[in-house]
Motif scaffolding. Sequence first.
Motif, PDB file in Angstrom:
ATOM      1  N   ASP A 304      11.346   6.115   9.035  1.00  0.00           N
ATOM      2  CA  ASP A 304      10.285   4.566   9.316  1.00  0.00           C
ATOM      3  C   ASP A 304      10.632   2.727   9.411  1.00  0.00           C
ATOM      4  OD1 ASP A 304       8.002   6.309  10.758  1.00  0.00           O
ATOM      5  OD2 ASP A 304       7.438   6.420   7.907  1.00  0.00           O
ATOM      6  N   ARG A 385       8.653   5.150  21.645  1.00  0.00           N
ATOM      7  CA  ARG A 385       8.121   6.354  20.483  1.00  0.00           C
ATOM      8  C   ARG A 385       7.041   6.543  19.730  1.00  0.00           C
ATOM      9  NH1 ARG A 385      14.367   5.933  18.332  1.00  0.00           N
ATOM     10  NH2 ARG A 385      15.455   6.329  20.798  1.00  0.00           N
ATOM     11  N   LYS A 386       6.704   5.245  19.901  1.00  0.00           N
ATOM     12  CA  LYS A 386       5.426   5.410  18.979  1.00  0.00           C
ATOM     13  C   LYS A 386       3.547   5.727  19.199  1.00  0.00           C
ATOM     14  CE  LYS A 386       7.495   2.295  16.164  1.00  0.00           C
ATOM     15  NZ  LYS A 386       6.943   0.492  15.317  1.00  0.00           N
ATOM     16  N   LYS A 389       1.855   8.342  18.177  1.00  0.00           N
ATOM     17  CA  LYS A 389       1.394   8.179  16.808  1.00  0.00           C
ATOM     18  C   LYS A 389       0.066   8.253  16.141  1.00  0.00           C
ATOM     19  CE  LYS A 389       6.682   8.333  16.030  1.00  0.00           C
ATOM     20  NZ  LYS A 389       7.582   7.828  15.280  1.00  0.00           N
ATOM     21  N   ARG A 390       0.068   7.652  14.662  1.00  0.00           N
ATOM     22  CA  ARG A 390      -1.435   6.872  14.402  1.00  0.00           C
ATOM     23  C   ARG A 390      -0.301   6.430  12.859  1.00  0.00           C
ATOM     24  NH1 ARG A 390      -6.426  10.127  13.654  1.00  0.00           N
ATOM     25  NH2 ARG A 390      -6.253  11.624  15.467  1.00  0.00           N
ATOM     26  N   LEU A 391      -0.558   4.788  13.027  1.00  0.00           N
ATOM     27  CA  LEU A 391      -0.126   3.758  12.569  1.00  0.00           C
ATOM     28  C   LEU A 391      -0.694   2.887  11.286  1.00  0.00           C
ATOM     29  CD1 LEU A 391       2.039   2.301  15.098  1.00  0.00           C
ATOM     30  CD2 LEU A 391       2.816   4.310  13.287  1.00  0.00           C
ATOM     31  N   THR A 437      -6.557   2.165  10.700  1.00  0.00           N
ATOM     32  CA  THR A 437      -5.679   3.454  11.345  1.00  0.00           C
ATOM     33  C   THR A 437      -6.223   3.906  12.306  1.00  0.00           C
ATOM     34  OG1 THR A 437      -5.552   4.504   9.617  1.00  0.00           O
ATOM     35  CG2 THR A 437      -5.342   5.522  11.528  1.00  0.00           C
ATOM     36  N   LYS A 439      -4.207   4.816  17.002  1.00  0.00           N
ATOM     37  CA  LYS A 439      -4.016   5.729  17.620  1.00  0.00           C
ATOM     38  C   LYS A 439      -3.402   4.721  19.043  1.00  0.00           C
ATOM     39  CE  LYS A 439      -3.273  10.809  20.276  1.00  0.00           C
ATOM     40  NZ  LYS A 439      -4.579  11.430  20.680  1.00  0.00           N
TER      41      LYS A 439
END
Length: 453
Positions: A304, A385-386, A389-391, A437, A439
Amino acid sequence: MQNASADPTAPAREAPRVSFVSLGCPKALVDSERILTRLRAEGYELSRTHAGADVVVVNTCGFLDSAKAESLEAIGAALKENGKVVVTGCMGAEPQAITERFPDVLAITGPQAYESVVEAVHAAAAPSHDPFLDLVPEQGVKLTPRHYAYLKISEGCDNSCSFCIIPHLRGSLASRPAAEVLREAERLVKAGVKELLVISQDTSAYGRDLRYAESQWGDRAVRARFLDLARELGSLGAWVRLHYVYPYPHVDEVVELMAENKVLPYLDIPFQHAAPSVLRAMKRPANEEKTLERIKSWRRACPDLALRSTFIVGFPGETEEDFSYLLDWLEEAEIDRAGAFRYEPVAGAPANDLPLAAIAPEVKEARWKRFMERQQKVSARLLKRKIGKRLQVLIDEPGGGATGSLARGRSKADAPQIDGTVHIASRRPLRAGEIVTVKVDRADAYDLYGAAV
């Protein structure tokens, strides 16, 4: 018991007011915060305008000629609007450039000369401190939002990059003891800071001048060493972001801390160029031709990891072949966040005396545009690419809830004001300083878009 010096019938003395201008990098911003903290502790109030102040302090930047011009413009404006001006910061290391144009400034001090600045303010407007009324928060006065803060771990620099005069302006490396840094970090976190942005001129060199001496923090001794300091900062419960890291060998150990989630998986490394001949002319430290291999090894250890960097285009002697090499290197290295500067000669820099051909302004401009276009494509590819994803995102600007507005924040890959933004839709209100969080459902060349979950 009454205070004998207090006269309840005497008219209250109005607190002196200071207007403050802070220019330049985050390191200068920390200097400004220290000066303001001292002045506020002595009872001074901050004025939003020069005209409403008893004295104006201008913290200057002197790294580039364009920065010097901005600083001189700020000094001129303060003199015009107020007339009582104290100048500090990097330009103060060469006061003649200021006095030649503005002989009426009250005082000029160099960078980190906090006591001299305060003394000059005292002379212009004496303090009227009342310890029962004038309280400063334990963490001091901050110029950043409440939820993040810059943490300066050292002053000065021992490097001799040919394009730079920072060692002349700010002196040699002078690291703070580890315990002193950690105590400041503790106070900031206790006051609500969620993100500590570690800064210095050369963060990787931290502690070398102290011979990595130990200092007592709590129940243990901590060495003044980059790895040890990063590990201890990571124990405080806040995000820890590392800036201005030169790729010395021991940085590999810090990447391991990132893989363990002790500090943010983020490295700000000022590579400046990639072509070996240009790096040699720049006299860059840690100039290794195996940098790409190291970057790949870092990403194997910490998938990451986000890399941000700055580059200079149009350095004297830079050929088209050198510049093409840089573009190809940028593509292969996959630098997440990159900015470029058109080379600008700085008075007193060794690069001015290099026997290398200057690059024409139109060539510099064309190369800068090509660099930014290439980096935009790299950034867009990496951000795509993200999607899905969950960030974890730290909220900078509130939003969501009944307003329907998007909140704005930053992921672990984004430093404030220089990197990208995450735009967040949320059914509930999101507050500044909150970590949520998100998405990700969309990306562009620089920013991400998603919903709180």
